[in-house]
Design a protein around this motif. Structure first.
Motif, PDB file in Angstrom:
ATOM      1  N   HIS A 118     -23.017  17.674 -15.679  1.00  0.00           N
ATOM      2  CA  HIS A 118     -23.070  18.747 -14.686  1.00  0.00           C
ATOM      3  C   HIS A 118     -22.553  20.061 -15.272  1.00  0.00           C
ATOM      4  CE1 HIS A 118     -23.498  15.953 -11.134  1.00  0.00           C
ATOM      5  NE2 HIS A 118     -23.034  15.117 -12.057  1.00  0.00           N
ATOM      6  N   VAL A 120     -20.265  23.350 -14.799  1.00  0.00           N
ATOM      7  CA  VAL A 120     -19.068  23.681 -14.030  1.00  0.00           C
ATOM      8  C   VAL A 120     -19.280  25.076 -13.443  1.00  0.00           C
ATOM      9  CG1 VAL A 120     -16.585  24.045 -14.105  1.00  0.00           C
ATOM     10  CG2 VAL A 120     -17.624  22.246 -15.495  1.00  0.00           C
ATOM     11  N   ASP A 203     -10.362  17.217 -13.177  1.00  0.00           N
ATOM     12  CA  ASP A 203     -10.516  16.840 -14.574  1.00  0.00           C
ATOM     13  C   ASP A 203      -9.298  16.043 -15.009  1.00  0.00           C
ATOM     14  OD1 ASP A 203      -8.485  18.652 -14.846  1.00  0.00           O
ATOM     15  OD2 ASP A 203      -9.631  20.121 -15.999  1.00  0.00           O
ATOM     16  N   LEU A 211     -18.623  21.457  -9.331  1.00  0.00           N
ATOM     17  CA  LEU A 211     -19.747  21.092 -10.180  1.00  0.00           C
ATOM     18  C   LEU A 211     -21.059  21.336  -9.472  1.00  0.00           C
ATOM     19  CD1 LEU A 211     -18.451  17.658 -11.534  1.00  0.00           C
ATOM     20  CD2 LEU A 211     -17.908  19.963 -12.338  1.00  0.00           C
ATOM     21  N   ALA A 270     -19.266  19.108 -17.562  1.00  0.00           N
ATOM     22  CA  ALA A 270     -18.568  17.930 -17.018  1.00  0.00           C
ATOM     23  C   ALA A 270     -19.447  16.692 -17.147  1.00  0.00           C
ATOM     24  CB  ALA A 270     -18.204  18.163 -15.559  1.00  0.00           C
ATOM     25  N   ILE A 277     -14.703  12.486 -13.457  1.00  0.00           N
ATOM     26  CA  ILE A 277     -14.948  13.261 -14.667  1.00  0.00           C
ATOM     27  C   ILE A 277     -14.274  12.552 -15.833  1.00  0.00           C
ATOM     28  CG2 ILE A 277     -14.533  15.452 -15.855  1.00  0.00           C
ATOM     29  CD1 ILE A 277     -14.626  16.847 -13.183  1.00  0.00           C
ATOM     30  N   SER A 280     -14.744  16.880 -19.972  1.00  0.00           N
ATOM     31  CA  SER A 280     -15.259  18.200 -19.568  1.00  0.00           C
ATOM     32  C   SER A 280     -15.053  19.185 -20.711  1.00  0.00           C
ATOM     33  CB  SER A 280     -14.569  18.684 -18.299  1.00  0.00           C
ATOM     34  OG  SER A 280     -13.157  18.693 -18.465  1.00  0.00           O
TER      35      SER A 280
END
Length: 878
Positions: A118, A120, A203, A211, A270, A277, A280
């Motif tokens: 994904h 961020v 995280d 996200l 991520a 997560i 990241s």
């Protein structure tokens, strides 16, 4: 059933017997048995697929895709001989032999592994929005970079060299995460457009990241391997490679992130696994905006990675996301010691049961009984050979079905021997009458010709009784009863296979195989042996040693006294009604101890290995002091030889571990023997299936007997079965014994055996009625009961011997099964005589089906008319 006694027919049967025995021996010798987990030890997990959030339907096709993903995971874990199969539309059965840690197995197999990458978009507040991640059992990985040369799982030097683009990606990712990466801001701005935020997750440092939608799905990952870090050779990493569109998607994702200022959260990517997560990393400064990283490889690392955790993560990533979410509905774990003990105990019960049953049959039927015992030994070989040849799984209840089918083989032999005795006695009476009339004895040649009728057309002779002819005709007349008893057993076994689950299905399979093997044993092998024996000259001179030369003493006494049992039919029905009322009252007076299969929950059984003994009350006190829901209501019982069984609700694996820890501290040591977990939905389904199976058993047996005999016979049999079933269930409720899947197997087996008794009696009623059109139905039925009572007693005693050994040697898991069968078989004999037959007598006033003697007369007239038509036919064609 053939009544041929010619040499050709005898040789054919002998060759068939030899071929079957040789094939069975070869299968038993060369094919190893497939043991169920309750015998071999291990873990079985039943998963149920659910409809996906994207609308993907949990049908058989998509469930098969889930099976394939699970197969890849299990193969990567290195579990030997693991099996996975779809059951029904959306159930998956996973068997992991040797896996004794059910929590670990369930975590690896059942984890959805929805992997995605994904962008961020910003930093959220601590309250977050969207999906919240669960608590971390282990801190997630904190670094992603390109794999270095020489790392395990990466291309070695000199082969598979990285392309220039991949080398650039390696350089660009080198500083991601850890101390070498760009400094990560402790805070940051939220997303410019909140509507673009798909989820907010923390995280590894607890910072909430907003996200966007997934840019890369887990199915774009081509490989994932656990390896030692090539830099320090001390920490573990996971090398990930993308394929197809994933390579370009990775370039676009990193290119978009590179357009953000260095140090901002928006410059990070991520990696999310099941809502958590796991890494990241930040895109390095060298990465150009919109150009991104070409190549398609990255490395996930973490300070807390171990060999085991890195390998598990690689398994989940490479295995890919499950196409559908899954729910664990059942789990069973059995220790290896329990399975070994069960095999040994069942083997002892089988050997002793066969030996003592053979001894009893030999004492009752002498030579032919001894020969039937030899055929019984071949039954064991044939049944086992068929079991391994078909690849059927042998379970603990299956062993019981294997042993119990011995009773079916004995029943067929007893039916044939009793009929053979009657036929021999009929020949004896005819011979004595002819001798009294002044006829001379026929020679051997004349006796042989008499079977074709040739002798009767020339001169009359007194034909001495023939053991072989009596046995063959007895076999022929017993055929219909043997067929009906085996068909009704197949019905019960089939219901077990389709409506039971897990190990109880194995009982249905082995009972079916055993029934076929018993027919081969009794109708082919035993016949070959008996026919060979009765043709010997020494046996012909001493027919008494065969066991079929005269009617048994008990039966002779019964025939002579002719007790009018049906005069007490009203008393029998009244007592039966009283028993039914007492059984029906049981659930209103006592709590019904439904097994965990029908209620859902968890059952843990522990063997006390420590030096400190513990009573059931003390164990209950220890467990009630634990801090989990239902600990104060847990059912603690003694199981087996001093083992402790704990039954709770659907507790989690950590709560189950707390139970083991508490008992371990109280006793000095415990070992998990078995662990069974049934989800609520599974419990409801199994309970409903059990009710359907019982109802179907009654309906199918009634329909079959109504078709084979008369509707009044079918209805009376069904009511007799219902009486026997209610009696056994009520007794178990009064005694507080568990009603579970194994009990269901016992009940259906009781139904099958009770039907066998009823079929034999009604078959004899039909036979007597066809020959006697003068007596009342009550007298005919009473005569049939008296004539079949010795067979019923002999068959029941043979089965009781086997069940007795199963009770004492079969272990705690089979004791309740054996008790239910012992009670059911005993009351089944009584219910046939004093419930089924009296009800049939009562129902005859409404049953307008033509009587057997009327049908016999119709057939005779039809034959005469057909013969007359042929005689009058001059052969002219118009």
């Amino acid at each position: 059933m053939s009544s041929q006694t010619g040499a050709g027919a005898r040789w054919t049967r002998a060759l068939i017997s030899l071929l079957v025995i040789l094939v069975a021996f070869g299968a038993a010798w060369f094919i190893p048995p497939r043991l169920g987990l309750d015998l071999s030890g291990g873990t079985q997990i039943v998963l149920e697929t659910q409809d996906g959030t994207d609308g993907t339907e949990a049908n058989s096709e998509n469930t098969d895709k889930v099976v394939e993903v699970l197969r890849q995971r299990i193969d990567r874990l290195g579990v030997a001989e693991a099996t996975m199969s779809r059951s029904g539309e959306n159930r998956i059965i996973v068997e992991l032999p040797g896996v004794q840690d059910p929590a670990e197995a369930a975590q690896i197999v059942g984890q959805t592994a929805q992997l995605s990458f994904h962008p961020v978009l910003g930093v959220g507040d601590p309250g977050g929005q969207g999906v919240q991640a669960p608590d971390f059992a282990n801190p997630p990985a904190d670094e992603a970079r390109a794999p270095a040369d020489g790392e395990d799982g990466a291309p070695a030097e000199g082969e598979g060299q990285l392309s220039p683009d991949e080398l650039d990606m390696e350089a660009l990712l080198e500083g991601m995460g850890g101390d070498q990466g760009m400094p990560q801001a402790p805070g940051g701005a939220p997303a410019e457009n909140p509507a673009d935020v798909a989820m907010t997750l923390p995280d590894d440092e607890g910072q909430m990241l907003q996200l966007g939608e997934a840019a890369i799905q887990g199915d774009r990952v081509s490989s994932a391997d656990a390896a030692l870090d090539s830099v320090n050779r001390a920490s573990w990493v996971v090398n990930v490679s993308f394929r197809g569109e994933g390579r370009e998607q990775w370039r676009e994702l990193t290119g978009e992130a590179a357009c953000n200022p260095v140090g901002t959260p928006q410059r990070r990517v991520a990696i999310v696994l099941d809502g958590q997560i796991i890494s990241s990393p930040q895109v390095t400064e060298e990465t150009g905006c919109e150009s991104g990283m070409a190549g398609g490889q990255t490395t996930i690392s973490g300070a807390n990675f171990t060999s085991e955790s890195a390998n598990e993560l690689a398994v989940l990533i490479e295995g890919g996301s499950l196409p559908l979410p899954v729910t664990e509905v059942q789990r069973q774990t059995v220790g290896p010691t329990l399975g070994a003990a069960a095999i040994q105990a069942s083997a002892i019960a089988a050997v002793l049961g066969i030996a003592f049953t053979a001894l009893y049959i030999t004492l009752v039927y002498r030579l032919v009984g001894f020969l039937a015992s030899i055929a019984l030994a071949f039954y064991t070989l044939i049944a086992y050979g068929a079991l391994v040849a078909l690849g059927a799984t042998l379970t603990l209840p299956g062993l019981a079905g294997f042993v119990l089918a011995i009773g079916m083989a004995i029943d067929a032999n007893v039916l044939i021997f009793e009929r053979a005795r009657e036929e021999y006695q009929r020949q004896q009476k005819t011979y004595e009458a002819n001798k009294s009339a002044g006829m001379q004895d026929a020679t051997d040649a004349e006796a042989a010709r008499s079977e074709t009728g040739a002798l009767a057309r020339r001169r009359r002779r007194a034909i001495p009784p023939s053991l072989e002819k009596g046995f063959v005709q007895g076999t022929q007349k017993a055929w219909s009863a043997v067929l009906d008893t085996n068909v009704t057993t197949f019905i019960a076994a089939g219901l077990l296979f389709f409506f039971a689950s897990g190990t109880v299905q194995g009982f249905g399979v082995t009972l079916s195989i055993g029934t076929v093997a018993s027919m081969i044993s009794a109708l082919i092998i035993a016949r070959v042996l008996v026919e060979w024996a009765v043709r010997r000259a020494v046996i012909k001179k001493h027919p008494a040693i065969t066991g079929i030369g005269k009617i048994g003493g008990v039966r002779a006494w019964l025939v002579k006294k002719n007790p009018q049992l049906m005069d007490y039919r009203r008393v029998g029905l009244a007592v039966a009604a009283l028993v039914v009322l007492t059984a029906i009252a049981a659930p209103f007076v006592r709590d019904t101890n439904l097994g965990v299969e029908f209620t859902g929950g968890r059952v843990l059984e522990y063997e006390i290995t420590g030096d400190e003994p513990i009573s059931v009350d003390e164990a209950r006190s220890v467990i009630s002091g634990l801090d989990f829901a239902g600990s104060d209501t847990a059912v603690v019982q003694e199981a087996g030889d001093g083992d402790i069984s704990v039954r709770t609700g659907n507790i989690s694996d950590p709560e189950a571990a707390a139970v083991a820890t508490a008992l371990d501290e109280a006793t000095g040591g415990v070992e998990l023997v078995s662990d069974e977990l049934i989800g609520p939905s599974m419990g409801d389904e199994l309970r409903n299936k059990a009710l359907i199976a019982l109802g179907a058993a009654l309906a199918l047996q009634m329909a079959y007997l109504a078709w084979r005999f008369r509707w009044s016979f079918g209805v009376s049999t069904m009511l007799s079965l219902a009486f026997n079933m209610v009696l056994v269930i009520g007794l178990f409720i009064w005694l507080g014994k568990p009603i579970d899947g194994v009990f269901l197997a016992a009940i259906l087996s009781v139904i099958g055996f009770t039907v066998n008794d009823t079929v034999v009696v009604f078959d004899r009623v039909r036979d007597e009625w066809a020959r006697d059109d003068k007596s009342s139905f009550k007298k005919i039925a009473n005569r049939a009961v008296v004539n079949t009572l010795p067979r019923t007693v002999n068959t029941t005693v043979g089965a009781l011997i086997i069940l007795g050994f199963l009770t004492f040697f079969g272990g705690s898991s089979l004791q309740d099964f054996s008790i239910a069968m012992l009670v059911g078989l005993t009351t089944g004999v009584v219910s046939t005589v004093f419930v089924a037959v009296p009800l049939a007598i009562w129902l005859q006033k409404w049953d307008k089906t033509p009587a057997p003697h009327v049908l016999k007369e119709r057939k005779a007239k039809q034959k005469v008319a057909a013969k007359a038509a042929r005689d009058n036919d001059d052969g002219a064609v118009v």
